[in-house]
Design a protein around this motif. Structure first.
Motif, PDB file in Angstrom:
ATOM      1  N   GLU A 314      40.941  35.315  37.350  1.00  0.00           N
ATOM      2  CA  GLU A 314      39.648  35.440  36.686  1.00  0.00           C
ATOM      3  C   GLU A 314      38.843  36.644  37.168  1.00  0.00           C
ATOM      4  N   ARG A 317      40.212  39.616  35.559  1.00  0.00           N
ATOM      5  CA  ARG A 317      39.833  39.630  34.146  1.00  0.00           C
ATOM      6  C   ARG A 317      38.429  40.206  33.977  1.00  0.00           C
ATOM      7  N   CYS A 318      37.518  39.797  34.848  1.00  0.00           N
ATOM      8  CA  CYS A 318      36.142  40.302  34.774  1.00  0.00           C
ATOM      9  C   CYS A 318      36.092  41.798  35.089  1.00  0.00           C
ATOM     10  N   HIS A 321      37.291  43.657  32.099  1.00  0.00           N
ATOM     11  CA  HIS A 321      36.283  43.599  31.028  1.00  0.00           C
ATOM     12  C   HIS A 321      35.210  44.652  31.248  1.00  0.00           C
ATOM     13  N   THR A 326      41.255  44.349  28.587  1.00  0.00           N
ATOM     14  CA  THR A 326      41.472  42.902  28.606  1.00  0.00           C
ATOM     15  C   THR A 326      42.714  42.595  29.434  1.00  0.00           C
ATOM     16  N   LEU A 327      42.729  41.407  30.014  1.00  0.00           N
ATOM     17  CA  LEU A 327      43.880  40.974  30.798  1.00  0.00           C
ATOM     18  C   LEU A 327      44.985  40.511  29.860  1.00  0.00           C
TER      19      LEU A 327
END
Length: 347
Positions: A314, A317-318, A321, A326-327
């Motif tokens: 996560e 992912r952030c 972003h 994007t992951l």
């Protein structure tokens, strides 16, 4: 393309190989496999290369200077996605440990802020935050973590947030190699850190720092270290990889078998090529005791679990972003798929 494992041949393609490790307790399966002869039983002559920084270890694996390495759990994904360096498709075919991280503040800062280890890690973070709010002229605490894409970095940020502190506003974060943490704290270069064992308990043992929270309190039983190899290497040497995984499984079973095996493992860790005197304060290999609750062997520890990586992924992912990316879920699943582990165990 979905990752698949080639059926392993009876004889490893490589007789000799070199695996990197960082001096941490959770490198123990590699050390046991070498010292107890489990690598040799699988037809492998393995040299263990002590590296002091995760960035150095990362670059050596990517360049082929190491056949594989003890890695931070998020590192294979970060390497595959090209975070901080050119992309290098990397796999984590086995998990080496769960948990084991400590959050430590200097003894001086603990005395000033009254931050202390308790049942709720937010309490120590709030104590630090309240002290900083009362002492606006105080120098911002300098806190160290081991690598930008590490559980230690993510845990440190979460701990601060639970106390109402913002990592990018209220403290200065730096990256330091794990073996440098205790000396840097003693010398006043940093005011605290988040790191894997034995460095947190060593800081407390030497009186230079105190545990104020543990990773087990923030992220219970999360995957912490893995064996990392490049996808290219795994495809080129499938039988060698299978032999490596079987040797590590045998090391795990041996550790789980008897308490005296765990004492022997601690003695091996204390040898100069590995962790040397940094584990002299440990009576035996940790067995999941509180508050650190590190898991190093037994049960389903070794088999990769993609679902368990979701929380670790996560923060990446952030980060992506924020960079307008994007992951890729396929990359996440291929990094941590159990296909190579299952093939090795069923051979």
């Amino acid at each position: 393309m979905r990752e698949t494992a080639t059926s392993p041949a009876a004889t490893p393609e490589l007789e000799s190989l070199t695996l990197g490790f960082i001096p941490l307790v959770d490198a123990v399966l590699l050390i046991v496999a070498r010292e107890q002869g489990f690598f040799t039983q699988q037809g492998l002559d393995v040299t263990l290369s002590r590296e002091n920084a995760w960035s150095t270890l990362r670059d050596k694996v990517a360049a082929g200077l190491l056949d594989g390495a003890h890695m931070l759990a998020p590192l294979p994904l970060a390497m595959s996605l090209g975070m901080e360096r050119a992309p290098c498709e990397t796999l984590a075919p086995v998990t080496l440990s769960h948990g084991g991280n400590t959050l430590v503040l200097s003894s001086r800062l603990c005395e000033q802020s009254r931050a202390a280890l308790g049942d709720d890690p937010a309490e120590s973070a709030r104590a630090l935050g309240e002290w900083l709010a009362r002492h606006t002229d105080a120098t911002r605490p300098r806190l160290a973590m081991v690598y930008p894409f590490s559980c230690q970095h993510f845990l440190l940020r979460e701990w601060l947030a639970r106390g109402g502190l913002a990592a990018d506003r209220d403290v200065d974060l730096i990256a330091l190699p794990p073996p440098r943490m205790v000396a840097a704290l003693r010398e006043g270069q940093i005011d605290g850190f988040c790191v894997g064992e034995p460095w947190g308990s060593l800081a407390e043992h030497e009186g230079v720092g105190r545990l104020v929270a543990s990773g087990a309190q923030l992220w219970p039983d999360h995957p912490e270290k893995v064996l990392g190899v490049t996808r290219f290497w795994a495809r080129r040497y499938p039988a060698t990889l299978a032999a490596l995984l079987r040797a590590l499984k045998n090391a795990s079973d041996w550790l789980a078998d008897r308490p005296e095996h765990r004492r022997q493992a601690r003695d091996w860790l204390a040898l100069p090529p590995y962790l040397d005197r940094s584990v002299s304060h440990l009576d035996t290999l940790p067995e999941g005791q509180g508050p650190i609750r590190q898991r190093l062997y037994g049960g389903d520890l070794l088999r990769p679990n993609v679902e368990a990586m979701d929380r670790i992924a996560e923060p990446l992912r952030c980060h992506l972003h924020d960079k307008g990316r994007t992951l890729d879920i396929r990359t996440l699943h291929e990094c941590y798929a159990p296909v190579h582990f299952d093939a090795a165990m069923h051979h």
